[in-house]
Design a protein around this motif. Sequence first.
Motif, PDB file in Angstrom:
ATOM      1  N   LEU A   1       6.027  11.770  50.594  1.00  0.00           N
ATOM      2  CA  LEU A   1       6.446  12.955  51.334  1.00  0.00           C
ATOM      3  C   LEU A   1       7.452  12.529  52.392  1.00  0.00           C
ATOM      4  O   LEU A   1       7.211  11.594  53.159  1.00  0.00           O
ATOM      5  CB  LEU A   1       5.241  13.618  51.984  1.00  0.00           C
ATOM      6  CG  LEU A   1       5.517  14.905  52.762  1.00  0.00           C
ATOM      7  CD1 LEU A   1       5.987  16.008  51.826  1.00  0.00           C
ATOM      8  CD2 LEU A   1       4.257  15.347  53.508  1.00  0.00           C
ATOM      9  N   ALA A   2       8.592  13.223  52.424  1.00  0.00           N
ATOM     10  CA  ALA A   2       9.669  12.745  53.281  1.00  0.00           C
ATOM     11  C   ALA A   2      10.497  13.905  53.801  1.00  0.00           C
ATOM     12  O   ALA A   2      10.495  15.004  53.244  1.00  0.00           O
ATOM     13  CB  ALA A   2      10.561  11.779  52.499  1.00  0.00           C
ATOM     14  N   ASP A   3      11.223  13.640  54.873  1.00  0.00           N
ATOM     15  CA  ASP A   3      12.233  14.561  55.375  1.00  0.00           C
ATOM     16  C   ASP A   3      13.545  14.225  54.675  1.00  0.00           C
ATOM     17  O   ASP A   3      14.058  13.099  54.797  1.00  0.00           O
ATOM     18  CB  ASP A   3      12.378  14.434  56.888  1.00  0.00           C
ATOM     19  CG  ASP A   3      11.153  14.940  57.631  1.00  0.00           C
ATOM     20  OD1 ASP A   3      10.560  15.938  57.173  1.00  0.00           O
ATOM     21  OD2 ASP A   3      10.775  14.341  58.654  1.00  0.00           O
ATOM     22  N   VAL A   4      14.063  15.198  53.936  1.00  0.00           N
ATOM     23  CA  VAL A   4      15.243  14.985  53.113  1.00  0.00           C
ATOM     24  C   VAL A   4      16.430  15.727  53.728  1.00  0.00           C
ATOM     25  O   VAL A   4      16.342  16.925  53.999  1.00  0.00           O
ATOM     26  CB  VAL A   4      14.998  15.480  51.668  1.00  0.00           C
ATOM     27  CG1 VAL A   4      16.227  15.241  50.800  1.00  0.00           C
ATOM     28  CG2 VAL A   4      13.777  14.792  51.070  1.00  0.00           C
ATOM     29  N   THR A   5      17.522  15.016  53.947  1.00  0.00           N
ATOM     30  CA  THR A   5      18.730  15.604  54.511  1.00  0.00           C
ATOM     31  C   THR A   5      19.766  15.789  53.402  1.00  0.00           C
ATOM     32  O   THR A   5      20.144  14.827  52.735  1.00  0.00           O
ATOM     33  CB  THR A   5      19.314  14.720  55.629  1.00  0.00           C
ATOM     34  OG1 THR A   5      18.336  14.582  56.661  1.00  0.00           O
ATOM     35  CG2 THR A   5      20.567  15.353  56.213  1.00  0.00           C
ATOM     36  N   ILE A   6      20.186  17.045  53.215  1.00  0.00           N
ATOM     37  CA  ILE A   6      21.103  17.418  52.133  1.00  0.00           C
ATOM     38  C   ILE A   6      22.347  18.040  52.732  1.00  0.00           C
ATOM     39  O   ILE A   6      22.285  18.790  53.707  1.00  0.00           O
ATOM     40  CB  ILE A   6      20.421  18.425  51.178  1.00  0.00           C
ATOM     41  CG1 ILE A   6      19.159  17.816  50.559  1.00  0.00           C
ATOM     42  CG2 ILE A   6      21.381  18.886  50.082  1.00  0.00           C
ATOM     43  CD1 ILE A   6      18.319  18.819  49.799  1.00  0.00           C
ATOM     44  N   GLU A   7      23.490  17.750  52.126  1.00  0.00           N
ATOM     45  CA  GLU A   7      24.738  18.375  52.548  1.00  0.00           C
ATOM     46  C   GLU A   7      25.527  18.804  51.319  1.00  0.00           C
ATOM     47  O   GLU A   7      25.594  18.072  50.326  1.00  0.00           O
ATOM     48  CB  GLU A   7      25.579  17.423  53.403  1.00  0.00           C
ATOM     49  CG  GLU A   7      26.771  18.102  54.048  1.00  0.00           C
ATOM     50  CD  GLU A   7      27.396  17.276  55.160  1.00  0.00           C
ATOM     51  OE1 GLU A   7      28.393  17.732  55.739  1.00  0.00           O
ATOM     52  OE2 GLU A   7      26.875  16.181  55.454  1.00  0.00           O
ATOM     53  N   MET A   8      26.113  20.005  51.380  1.00  0.00           N
ATOM     54  CA  MET A   8      26.922  20.538  50.286  1.00  0.00           C
ATOM     55  C   MET A   8      28.389  20.428  50.673  1.00  0.00           C
ATOM     56  O   MET A   8      28.791  20.859  51.759  1.00  0.00           O
ATOM     57  CB  MET A   8      26.546  21.992  50.015  1.00  0.00           C
ATOM     58  CG  MET A   8      25.095  22.170  49.587  1.00  0.00           C
ATOM     59  SD  MET A   8      24.559  23.907  49.596  1.00  0.00           S
ATOM     60  CE  MET A   8      25.601  24.567  48.301  1.00  0.00           C
ATOM     61  N   HIS A   9      29.198  19.852  49.768  1.00  0.00           N
ATOM     62  CA  HIS A   9      30.619  19.658  50.018  1.00  0.00           C
ATOM     63  C   HIS A   9      31.424  20.510  49.036  1.00  0.00           C
ATOM     64  O   HIS A   9      31.363  20.292  47.819  1.00  0.00           O
ATOM     65  CB  HIS A   9      31.000  18.186  49.855  1.00  0.00           C
ATOM     66  CG  HIS A   9      30.242  17.253  50.751  1.00  0.00           C
ATOM     67  ND1 HIS A   9      30.564  17.084  52.075  1.00  0.00           N
ATOM     68  CD2 HIS A   9      29.172  16.454  50.508  1.00  0.00           C
ATOM     69  CE1 HIS A   9      29.736  16.210  52.620  1.00  0.00           C
ATOM     70  NE2 HIS A   9      28.877  15.816  51.692  1.00  0.00           N
ATOM     71  N   GLU A  10      32.176  21.455  49.551  1.00  0.00           N
ATOM     72  CA  GLU A  10      33.027  22.291  48.722  1.00  0.00           C
ATOM     73  C   GLU A  10      34.054  21.417  48.006  1.00  0.00           C
ATOM     74  O   GLU A  10      34.722  20.595  48.629  1.00  0.00           O
ATOM     75  CB  GLU A  10      33.724  23.320  49.601  1.00  0.00           C
ATOM     76  CG  GLU A  10      34.599  24.302  48.860  1.00  0.00           C
ATOM     77  CD  GLU A  10      35.315  25.255  49.808  1.00  0.00           C
ATOM     78  OE1 GLU A  10      34.979  26.448  49.827  1.00  0.00           O
ATOM     79  OE2 GLU A  10      36.197  24.775  50.563  1.00  0.00           O
ATOM     80  N   THR A  11      34.198  21.586  46.685  1.00  0.00           N
ATOM     81  CA  THR A  11      35.173  20.806  45.929  1.00  0.00           C
ATOM     82  C   THR A  11      36.410  21.612  45.562  1.00  0.00           C
ATOM     83  O   THR A  11      37.404  21.041  45.118  1.00  0.00           O
ATOM     84  CB  THR A  11      34.542  20.255  44.635  1.00  0.00           C
ATOM     85  OG1 THR A  11      34.066  21.350  43.840  1.00  0.00           O
ATOM     86  CG2 THR A  11      33.384  19.329  44.959  1.00  0.00           C
TER      87      THR A  11
END
Length: 205
Positions: A92-102
């Motif tokens: 179980l973890a804290d997950v950091t996600i980022e979305m990059h417009e292509t």
Amino acid sequence: MSHTRKLVRSLATVTAGLALTAPFAAAPAQADPIIPMEWDVEATTTIKKLNKEVHLSPGTLSAELDLATGQLTGHLDIPQTTTRLDIGSLPLADVTIEMHETAPVTGTLNYTTGFADTTATFNVQIKAIRPTFLPFVNLVSGSCTTVTPATAHMAGNINLGGVTNFNTTYTLPKFANCGLLTTSVINLAMSGTGNGLNVDLHEPS
């Protein structure tokens, strides 16, 4: 003055003073005006394999509407999001996600009905997976990103003065460069079809 009021006044001008009896009115092609539009964005994505809904950080959508052609072009900016997930065999973890417009968001808008049909493409980067019991440890490298962009097709009626909702699904491509032990686990637990995306657009406050 709100962006909606600016849009309505601009539409009234290019239609030579005709009364607006619908959210959008047809404009003469020779006018060829470009109308700026801007929304605050609230979005959630449901990762199907994990059966987990992730609330993304509030973002913005800035677009331009060509009244001569009905073409919409814009840029979607959603800052990185940290959420708590259990990914396969990882703890179980804290997950950091980022979305990059292509590529810019593109689409069309029907003036008469207010119906918009758009497409957005983006890479998904997992910037960190930090176990809850070892928060100073990051289980992924800084380059853990989808191999190809994800594509989301969004369509619905633009609601001037209210909330506009788009609800769609997309395929989450495989990830690469996540780490020797984590790439295969992430792909097995997350990549695949049928992931949900719910987007609400509303006027900037």
